[in-house]
Every structure is written in structure tokens, then in C-alpha cells.
Design a protein around this motif. Structure first.
Motif, PDB file in Angstrom:
ATOM      1  N   ALA A   1     -35.230 -30.061 -55.837  1.00 43.68           N
ATOM      2  CA  ALA A   1     -35.207 -31.040 -56.927  1.00 43.68           C
ATOM      3  C   ALA A   1     -35.612 -32.399 -56.391  1.00 43.68           C
ATOM      4  O   ALA A   1     -35.239 -32.786 -55.277  1.00 43.68           O
ATOM      5  CB  ALA A   1     -33.814 -31.117 -57.556  1.00 43.68           C
ATOM      6  N   ILE A   2     -36.388 -33.135 -57.195  1.00 44.68           N
ATOM      7  CA  ILE A   2     -36.821 -34.495 -56.868  1.00 44.68           C
ATOM      8  C   ILE A   2     -36.447 -35.402 -58.028  1.00 44.68           C
ATOM      9  O   ILE A   2     -36.817 -35.139 -59.180  1.00 44.68           O
ATOM     10  CB  ILE A   2     -38.330 -34.562 -56.589  1.00 44.68           C
ATOM     11  CG1 ILE A   2     -38.674 -33.759 -55.330  1.00 44.68           C
ATOM     12  CG2 ILE A   2     -38.787 -36.011 -56.432  1.00 44.68           C
ATOM     13  CD1 ILE A   2     -40.151 -33.751 -54.987  1.00 44.68           C
ATOM     14  N   VAL A   3     -35.710 -36.461 -57.729  1.00 43.73           N
ATOM     15  CA  VAL A   3     -35.295 -37.452 -58.719  1.00 43.73           C
ATOM     16  C   VAL A   3     -36.065 -38.733 -58.426  1.00 43.73           C
ATOM     17  O   VAL A   3     -35.958 -39.293 -57.328  1.00 43.73           O
ATOM     18  CB  VAL A   3     -33.777 -37.709 -58.674  1.00 43.73           C
ATOM     19  CG1 VAL A   3     -33.379 -38.722 -59.731  1.00 43.73           C
ATOM     20  CG2 VAL A   3     -33.015 -36.412 -58.853  1.00 43.73           C
ATOM     21  N   ILE A   4     -36.850 -39.222 -59.385  1.00 46.56           N
ATOM     22  CA  ILE A   4     -37.683 -40.412 -59.217  1.00 46.56           C
ATOM     23  C   ILE A   4     -37.080 -41.549 -60.031  1.00 46.56           C
ATOM     24  O   ILE A   4     -36.791 -41.395 -61.220  1.00 46.56           O
ATOM     25  CB  ILE A   4     -39.132 -40.142 -59.652  1.00 46.56           C
ATOM     26  CG1 ILE A   4     -39.740 -39.019 -58.790  1.00 46.56           C
ATOM     27  CG2 ILE A   4     -39.978 -41.403 -59.537  1.00 46.56           C
ATOM     28  CD1 ILE A   4     -41.152 -38.662 -59.173  1.00 46.56           C
ATOM     29  N   SER A   5     -36.913 -42.692 -59.359  1.00 43.89           N
ATOM     30  CA  SER A   5     -36.342 -43.891 -59.990  1.00 43.89           C
ATOM     31  C   SER A   5     -37.305 -45.051 -59.803  1.00 43.89           C
ATOM     32  O   SER A   5     -37.963 -45.144 -58.757  1.00 43.89           O
ATOM     33  CB  SER A   5     -34.987 -44.219 -59.359  1.00 43.89           C
ATOM     34  OG  SER A   5     -34.574 -45.515 -59.692  1.00 43.89           O
ATOM     35  N   PRO A   6     -37.426 -45.968 -60.768  1.00 47.88           N
ATOM     36  CA  PRO A   6     -38.392 -47.067 -60.630  1.00 47.88           C
ATOM     37  C   PRO A   6     -37.987 -48.139 -59.625  1.00 47.88           C
ATOM     38  O   PRO A   6     -38.844 -48.846 -59.114  1.00 47.88           O
ATOM     39  CB  PRO A   6     -38.474 -47.646 -62.049  1.00 47.88           C
ATOM     40  CG  PRO A   6     -37.176 -47.289 -62.681  1.00 47.88           C
ATOM     41  CD  PRO A   6     -36.767 -45.980 -62.092  1.00 47.88           C
ATOM     42  N   THR A   7     -36.691 -48.301 -59.326  1.00 49.57           N
ATOM     43  CA  THR A   7     -36.243 -49.351 -58.413  1.00 49.57           C
ATOM     44  C   THR A   7     -35.413 -48.755 -57.292  1.00 49.57           C
ATOM     45  O   THR A   7     -34.812 -47.685 -57.425  1.00 49.57           O
ATOM     46  CB  THR A   7     -35.393 -50.408 -59.156  1.00 49.57           C
ATOM     47  OG1 THR A   7     -34.218 -49.782 -59.697  1.00 49.57           O
ATOM     48  CG2 THR A   7     -36.193 -51.038 -60.287  1.00 49.57           C
ATOM     49  N   ARG A   8     -35.361 -49.466 -56.181  1.00 45.12           N
ATOM     50  CA  ARG A   8     -34.611 -48.993 -55.014  1.00 45.12           C
ATOM     51  C   ARG A   8     -33.114 -49.015 -55.267  1.00 45.12           C
ATOM     52  O   ARG A   8     -32.394 -48.112 -54.835  1.00 45.12           O
ATOM     53  CB  ARG A   8     -34.946 -49.879 -53.809  1.00 45.12           C
ATOM     54  CG  ARG A   8     -36.415 -49.912 -53.429  1.00 45.12           C
ATOM     55  CD  ARG A   8     -36.649 -50.888 -52.293  1.00 45.12           C
ATOM     56  NE  ARG A   8     -38.062 -51.051 -51.994  1.00 45.12           N
ATOM     57  CZ  ARG A   8     -38.535 -51.879 -51.077  1.00 45.12           C
ATOM     58  NH1 ARG A   8     -37.682 -52.635 -50.385  1.00 45.12           N
ATOM     59  NH2 ARG A   8     -39.827 -51.981 -50.862  1.00 45.12           N
ATOM     60  N   GLU A   9     -32.646 -50.072 -55.943  1.00 46.90           N
ATOM     61  CA  GLU A   9     -31.211 -50.177 -56.201  1.00 46.90           C
ATOM     62  C   GLU A   9     -30.720 -49.032 -57.083  1.00 46.90           C
ATOM     63  O   GLU A   9     -29.628 -48.495 -56.866  1.00 46.90           O
ATOM     64  CB  GLU A   9     -30.902 -51.516 -56.866  1.00 46.90           C
ATOM     65  CG  GLU A   9     -30.917 -52.706 -55.917  1.00 46.90           C
ATOM     66  CD  GLU A   9     -32.312 -53.078 -55.474  1.00 46.90           C
ATOM     67  OE1 GLU A   9     -32.453 -53.673 -54.394  1.00 46.90           O
ATOM     68  OE2 GLU A   9     -33.278 -52.768 -56.195  1.00 46.90           O
ATOM     69  N   LEU A  10     -31.515 -48.651 -58.075  1.00 47.17           N
ATOM     70  CA  LEU A  10     -31.124 -47.545 -58.938  1.00 47.17           C
ATOM     71  C   LEU A  10     -31.128 -46.235 -58.169  1.00 47.17           C
ATOM     72  O   LEU A  10     -30.240 -45.393 -58.356  1.00 47.17           O
ATOM     73  CB  LEU A  10     -32.064 -47.464 -60.142  1.00 47.17           C
ATOM     74  CG  LEU A  10     -31.763 -46.388 -61.181  1.00 47.17           C
ATOM     75  CD1 LEU A  10     -30.332 -46.488 -61.676  1.00 47.17           C
ATOM     76  CD2 LEU A  10     -32.739 -46.472 -62.344  1.00 47.17           C
ATOM     77  N   ALA A  11     -32.106 -46.040 -57.297  1.00 43.49           N
ATOM     78  CA  ALA A  11     -32.133 -44.829 -56.468  1.00 43.49           C
ATOM     79  C   ALA A  11     -30.916 -44.781 -55.545  1.00 43.49           C
ATOM     80  O   ALA A  11     -30.312 -43.711 -55.350  1.00 43.49           O
ATOM     81  CB  ALA A  11     -33.424 -44.795 -55.653  1.00 43.49           C
ATOM     82  N   TYR A  12     -30.549 -45.914 -54.983  1.00 39.62           N
ATOM     83  CA  TYR A  12     -29.363 -45.968 -54.129  1.00 39.62           C
ATOM     84  C   TYR A  12     -28.102 -45.635 -54.918  1.00 39.62           C
ATOM     85  O   TYR A  12     -27.223 -44.911 -54.435  1.00 39.62           O
ATOM     86  CB  TYR A  12     -29.262 -47.361 -53.510  1.00 39.62           C
ATOM     87  CG  TYR A  12     -27.988 -47.619 -52.740  1.00 39.62           C
ATOM     88  CD1 TYR A  12     -27.801 -47.082 -51.472  1.00 39.62           C
ATOM     89  CD2 TYR A  12     -26.974 -48.391 -53.289  1.00 39.62           C
ATOM     90  CE1 TYR A  12     -26.631 -47.324 -50.768  1.00 39.62           C
ATOM     91  CE2 TYR A  12     -25.808 -48.636 -52.593  1.00 39.62           C
ATOM     92  CZ  TYR A  12     -25.641 -48.102 -51.328  1.00 39.62           C
ATOM     93  OH  TYR A  12     -24.475 -48.327 -50.645  1.00 39.62           O
ATOM     94  N   GLN A  13     -28.001 -46.134 -56.145  1.00 36.59           N
ATOM     95  CA  GLN A  13     -26.839 -45.845 -56.983  1.00 36.59           C
ATOM     96  C   GLN A  13     -26.762 -44.362 -57.330  1.00 36.59           C
ATOM     97  O   GLN A  13     -25.680 -43.759 -57.303  1.00 36.59           O
ATOM     98  CB  GLN A  13     -26.922 -46.681 -58.259  1.00 36.59           C
ATOM     99  CG  GLN A  13     -25.790 -46.448 -59.239  1.00 36.59           C
ATOM    100  CD  GLN A  13     -25.933 -47.316 -60.475  1.00 36.59           C
ATOM    101  OE1 GLN A  13     -25.699 -48.511 -60.434  1.00 36.59           O
ATOM    102  NE2 GLN A  13     -26.347 -46.715 -61.579  1.00 36.59           N
TER     103      GLN A  13
END
Length: 713
Positions: free
Chosen positions: A114-126
Motif C-alpha cells: 500500500a502507498i499513501v500519498i499526501s500533498p504536504t510533509r506535515e500531513l504525511a508525518y501525522q
């Protein structure tokens, strides 16, 4: 041996227990209910490990998006979910991801699932931190792949991760550069804040990423403002997706119910005063203040730290190092009374607890951006307030756009008695600190550029800004030049002057005697300067020193060559700067560059020449020193006579008689006699130590003999 046997039995029992649990879960998928009947996570067909992780993280009751979205995702359907900000969309896609790996018995050696893509680094970290909490009892591995981290560390471990949580740019970089990364095993793709991932900013990057993914996969899209474009659905290969939430963006579906929305209209020059007064009147509350550009956030944070409003201040913007950004994010999450100055990197998906106020000091680009900014407060059924700051030229256009999205916002007025202007303190701080002054100038220009580049010219018009008053509000005594607008005005004037020269568009009018020539426009109107795009000159490629050197060698240019001439006009050749070794014919003709072997041979020969020249130089210096010593030795007797004559001519009559002084004091006389005896003994010893050798020259021997005779006398 007994302990190993017990561990082996436990593994076997766990294996059979997992198989039994997986079989039961698959049977529950068909009969499970969806919607309002499900209130808790315990009522969902989830594995016990997942339920334990949710319970430990205090996730007990499921929200609407979780009740309606988890079961279709477990079955394998493509889901497009839209829900209010702060409604728990992260769990709505993380729980299906974890369960998919558990049902399919995914192990670390099986690769990426599975790959989860987020537009910002902070959101990916969360998202990554949430996954660690709820998936702590499972055996699979997960990795956080974002910019600003150690690329080599990520490259060596990507093939060992079953779940990747990443940003689009970093993921594409690994696809292009990392030979260990293989996406052919991927079965599940998740886009958080899908509308932002699919917009023009990430369009090319996401298209390149999707090309490397297998077509047979499950796709989950979640956002507060979802995309419903057929083009986007086709790009992601969605197959009969299930829409959760309203297909039309309704304010009831995207704005929290307990969010109180207000806006205020002030002049641009009064924004700093209003913000300073607002913070001083809400010192015991937690708020986020949004600006358009990084340079504005940086300057306001620096100047407010100088002014010391009485509460903690933080700044979050894109140009900070990633470790620093994460530290600021955690610090703001932990504190209760704090002000965070931020750009739009903090506007999407980030779950900040107990935020009381969201203040949008700069007008958002559109209604979607307003929704995401305001959604940082009133999360998880908590109360919150949002304040939108508009200028008079922005009010009508922005409020009209918000009304079309069914966003009900109320206008309020500021009490002038509660305003405190910090302008004098800001000017004093800028006068003392040149770096702070430069930061203010950059903030001024960045705001002008951001307004100019906005698409909606009904709301944003750079020509409505009073540059001088805005610069004074930032503490600047002199208004900075806005060069790109100057170039635009010159281009506009040149185009108008060129059109004046066209005879087909203008005619002469001799009806009025006062105006000898009056020009009237007859077939077209003047161009609206507000909507004219700027054509900036193309940046030329910066030449490095290596490139300049190669160009000079190719054109046989000798740079900074100094030439000396004699009296007759002939060139004086300095052999020290010339190669003494004759160059071979093949040197310099190599197409690949310098011939290393030939260069080594030349350097070795030049070293030999330098050593010989150094020996000659040392010999010359030794000879010169000997000649100097010999000359001094020849002139020594004359100098002694001169010294003796000069000693005789010295007048010493003014000195007192030592015999009278020492006779008056007997003790001094005794000491003087003893010291005189010691001096005589030393002179005799020095005379005895003098040795005569055959190595002395004739002049030296005569000098020594003369000294001995004088001592005896």
C-alpha cells in the motif's frame, strides 16, 4: 531445547489462530451492515490486533465517514470520500489498509502493498504517527518517505517496507533513482487531500507516478473538498467508485457545525496593528495565523518576537528544514497558549488539538482554500472561531464567491479603543537591525507578487494597493521598488505608443483651432492593465567557472597574462613561469580531455628543474653571505680604532669620583674590591679558553694576538 520447542509451538498456534480469524472475518464482510447501525469499531469486522490498537489510542466510537467508508474499502471497492474537516478521514483509510495486509498474510519479504500519498510533509508525518499507534500489534513494516530526510537511508530500506507514506515529489525521485524500489507488487493506493494532489501543482508528478503503478489495484480518495472530475477518475483508473458524502460541495458537508465564521474589512496598512491588538486581547488562547508567502511569515514572526506580545510564538513555512518543521509541529500540538504563523502548508489535513482561533490575515485564493484554513479549528465536535481579514477591494468579490458555496459568514466591526499600534517600535527595531529591515523588504515584495499572480482579478488587483502606506506599516521608511511592475508599465506604454503610429486606427481632426492635432481612437479600446500578464525575461543559464575555463581553452584565449618589456621593446620571458619540458605532440589533442599520463611525466620533469633552480639559489645566497662576512672582517681594525678614538673623546668629568664614595662607606668598598677580583678572574679564564688552530686566517690570528698583548699590558 525446551524453550525453543515452546516458541515454535506458539508460532504454530498463532498461525492457525490467524487463519481461523481471517476466515471468520471474510464471512462477516458479506453480512456486515453499513451506516448508522454501526456505532463502535467493535461492531465492524476488524481483526483483534487492529481493535486493540484502536482501543489503546482511545478510538472507540466511529464517525460518519468511518462507518460508511471502512466496510466498502474492506470488500475491495474504490472509494471517494468527502467529509467535514476533523471528522476522522485518516482512520477511514488507514484501517482498511491494515486489514488488507492482515487478511492477505502480507510479510516484510513480500514488498510494498500500500502507498499513501499526501500533498504536504506535515500531513504525511501525522498519518505515519497515527499508523504507528493503531498498527502496533501487527507484524508488517511501514516507512515515511518525505523530502528533507536522509535519501540514502530511505533508499536502502524502501524494499523492506509494506506501507509507504510519502509526498509526490519524493516518491517520484525514488522511482527514478532507486533501483531497489519496485511498485509492481502494490495493491492499494490512497490519496489523502485528493483534490490537492490532483490539481495543477502536482499534475505532472502524479501522472508520472501513476504510470509506474499496476492497473489492477484498489484506490481510495479522501478530502474535505473532493474532486468529481471525470478526467481525474479516468487518470486514476477508478472502477465503479463509491461516493461517500455529497457529490456537490455543500457547506453542511464541508464546514463544521460548531465553527463560528466572521470577517472584518480593514485597510492593508492596518493589518499589523489589528494582528498585534488581536493577539494581545487573546493571550490565553491557541490560534493559527495564515499568510500567503513564506517571507511574510518569517518577517512577522521575527518582528513580533522583538515586540514580545506576552505569549509563545511559532512560525511554520516551507523553507525551513524538515526536522525543524516537525519540531515546530510537535511544539504547537503540545502547547495550550501559543500563536502559530503559517503558510498554507498548515492548512490541509493537520489535526491540531484545541485550536481556538484561525485568523486569515491574507485573503485566500478561493473558497476551497478558505474551507481548509478554517477547518483547523472546531475539529472533532469542538467549538472554534474563524476570522477572515479582507481589504475593501477584496470584500465584494470574495464574499460573493463564498456565498455561491453556501458558506454563511458574518461581518463584524473592530472596536477602535482596543487597537494598539506598534509602528514606532517596529521602525526602531528596523533602524537598529539591517537584517530585519531586509526581511521587511522581502515580505513587502512577496506580498505584491502573490497578489499579482492570483487568477481571480475580481478579488485581487495589485493596482489597488497603496504601496507607500503598506511599506510604512511594515516599518520601512523608504518604499522598495517593484521592478516587475515597472517593466510591465514600460511594456504597456511601448505598446500604446506603437499603436499611436498606426494610421488605420487613428485620424486627424482639424475642427478645433485650439488643438492643432487631436487624436481620436476609432476602432478598439485600451487594454485592461489589471489582467495583462507579465512577460518576465527568460533567465539565462549561469556559467560556472569550469565552463568559462573550458570556453577559454577552446577559443585559445589567454586570460590575465602579464607581459614585461625591456628598454628596446623586446618581451622579457620569465623562465619560472614557462614549462621547461617540451610538450609532446599528442598532448592536448585527446578528445576526452587532459592526458593524465603525459601530465604526470611533464610534472615530474618540472619538479626536477625546480629542484636544480632551488639549489643554485641556495648556493648564490651562501656565496653572498660569505662575501659579506669577509668584507666585515677586513674592515674590523679600522672600526676598533674609531671606537677607541671615540671613547677617548668622551667627556666624563661630570661623573662623581668613585674612590670618595666607597671610602665613605667601607662595606661598599669591600664589595667593589671583591667584584673587581671576580672580573679579573673571568678575563683570565676567557684568555685561557682561546684556542689557536691552523684553520684561522692570517687576519684572524693577528687580531687575537693583539688582544692578548693588550690584556697582559
Amino acid at each position: 531445547m525446551k524453550t525453543k520447542f515452546i516458541k515454535h509451538n506458539r508460532k504454530v498456534n498463532n498461525f492457525y489462530n490467524n487463519d481461523q480469524e481471517i476466515g471468520e472475518l471474510k464471512m462477516k464482510y458479506d453480512s456486515a451492515s453499513v451506516g448508522s447501525e454501526v456505532k463502535r469499531f467493535e461492531d465492524m469486522p476488524l481483526s483483534q490486533k487492529t481493535l486493540n490498537g484502536l482501543l489503546d489510542s482511545n478510538y472507540i466510537e466511529a464517525t460518519d465517514i468511518q462507518r460508511n467508508g471502512i466496510l466498502p474499502a474492506l470488500i475491495g471497492k474504490d472509494v471517494m470520500g468527502t467529509a467535514v474537516t476533523g471528522s476522522g478521514k485518516t482512520l477511514a483509510f488507514l484501517v482498511p489498509v491494515i486489514e488488507h495486509l492482515f487478511i492477505n498474510k502480507w510479510s516484510r519479504s513480500d514488498g510494498v502493498c500500500a502507498i499513501v500519498i499526501s500533498p504536504t510533509r506535515e500531513l504525511a508525518y501525522q498519518i505515519f504517527e497515527t499508523l504507528k499507534r493503531i498498527g502496533r500489534y501487527h507484524d508488517f513494516s511501514a516507512g515515511l518517505i518525505i523530502g528533507g530526510k536522509n535519501l540514502k537511508y530511505e533508499r536502502n530500506r524502501m524494499d523492506q517496507c509494506n506501507i509507504l507514506i510519502c509526498t509526490p515529489g519524493r516518491l517520484l525521485q525514488h522511482m527514478d533513482e532507486n533501483p531497489l524500489f519496485n511498485a509492481s507488487t502494490m495493491e492499494l493506493l490512497v490519496l489523502d487531500e485528493a483534490d490537492r494532489c490532483l490539481d495543477m501543482g502536482f499534475e505532472e508528478t502524479l501522472n508520472a507516478i501513476i504510470e509506474n503503478f499496476p492497473t489492477e489495484r484498489q484506490t481510495l480518495l479522501f478530502s474535505a473538498t473532493q474532486t468529481h472530475s471525470v478526467k481525474d477518475i479516468a487518470r486514476l483508473n477508478l472502477r465503479d467508485p463509491i461516493f461517500i458524502g455529497s457529490k456537490k460541495d455543500n457547506s453542511k458537508d464541508i464546514i463544521p457545525i460548531l465553527l463560528q465564521q466572521n470577517y472584518v474589512v480593514i485597510e492593508l496598512a492596518d493589518k499589523i496593528t489589528v494582528l498585534w491588538s488581536f493577539i494581545n486581547n487573546h493571550l490565553k488562547q491557541k490560534m493559527i495565523v495564515f499568510f500567503t508567502s513564506c517571507k511574510q511569515v518569517k518577517y512577522v514572526f521575527e518582528i513580533f518576537c522583538k515586540l514580545r506580545p506576552g505569549t509563545s510564538l511559532l512560525a511554520l513555512y516551507g523553507s525551513l528544514h524538515q526536522d525543524r518543521r516537525i519540531a515546530i509541529y510537535n511544539d504547537f500540538t503540545r502547547k495550550s497558549n501559543v500563536v502559530l504563523f503559517a503558510t498554507d502548508i498548515a492548512s490541509r489535513g493537520l489535526d491540531f488539538p484545541t485550536v481556538n482561533w484561525v485568523v486569515q490575515m491574507d485573503c485566500p485564493e478561493d473558497a476551497v482554500q478558505y474551507i481548509h484554513r478554517a477547518g483547523r479549528t472546531a475539529r472533532n465536535k469542538a467549538r472554534g472561531e474563524s476570522l477572515l481579514v479582507l481589504t475593501p477591494s477584496e470584500e465584494s468579490g470574495m464574499i460573493r464567491e463564498l456565498r455561491t458555496c453556501n458558506i454563511q459568514i458574518q461581518k463584524i466591526h473592530i472596536d477602535p479603543k482596543k487597537l494598539f499600534s506598534p509602528r514606532l517600535k517596529i521602525e526602531a527595531a528596523l533602524a537598529q537591525n539591517t537584517e530585519l529591515k531586509a526581511s521587511a523588504q522581502r515580505a513587502f515584495l512577496s506580498y505584491i507578487k502573490s497578489v499579482f499572480l492570483m487568477k481571480n482579478k475580481n478579488v485581487f488587483n495589485v493596482f489597488n494597493i497603496n504601496f507607500e502606506s503598506f511599506a510604512i506599516s511594515l516599518g520601512l521608511a523608504v518604499t522598495p521598488r517593484v521592478r516587475f511592475l515597472e517593466r510591465l508599465s514600460k511594456k504597456k506604454n511601448s505598446s500604446v505608443s506603437n499603436s499611436l503610429d498606426e494610421p488605420n486606427n487613428f485620424m486627424q481632426d482639424d475642427s478645433d483651432n485650439d488643438d492643432f492635432l487631436s487624436v481620436k481612437r476609432i476602432d478598439h479600446d485600451l487594454v485592461n492593465t489589471a489582467n495583462v500578464p507579465i512577460d518576465l525575461p527568460k533567465r539565462t543559464k549561469v556559467l560556472t567557472k569550469a565552463a568559462v575555463a573550458k570556453r577559454a581553452i577552446r577559443k585559445k584565449i589567454k586570460i590575465n597574462e602579464k607581459m614585461n618589456f625591456d628598454d628596446e621593446g623586446n618581451v622579457i620571458i620569465d623562465k619560472r613561469r614557462q614549462l621547461q619540458y617540451e610538450l609532446p605532440t599528442d598532448y592536448g589533442k585527446n578528445a576526452g580531455g587532459i592526458n593524465i599520463e603525459v601530465a604526470k611525466r611533464i610534472l615530474s620533469q618540472e619538479d626536477k628543474y625546480d629542484k636544480e633552480r632551488f639549489r643554485e639559489l641556495v648556493k648564490y645566497r651562501h656565496k653572498k653571505q660569505k662575501d659579506k662576512l669577509k668584507k666585515l672582517a677586513d674592515e674590523d681594525p679600522k672600526t676598533d680604532d674609531a671606537y677607541s678614538e671615540s671613547d677617548d673623546n668622551v667627556d666624563l668629568t661630570w661623573l662623581p669620583d668613585p674612590d670618595k664614595i666607597y671610602i665613605s662607606n667601607p662595606k661598599r668598598a669591600e664589595k667593589r674590591e671583591a667584584s673587581q677580583i671576580n672580573i679579573d678572574d673571568r678575563e683570565e679564564r676567557t684568555i685561557k679558553k682561546v684556542k689557536f688552530t691552523s684553520e684561522l686566517s692570517l687576519n684572524d690570528a693577528e687580531l687575537i694576538a693583539a688582544k692578548i698583548l693588550s690584556y697582559k699590558a
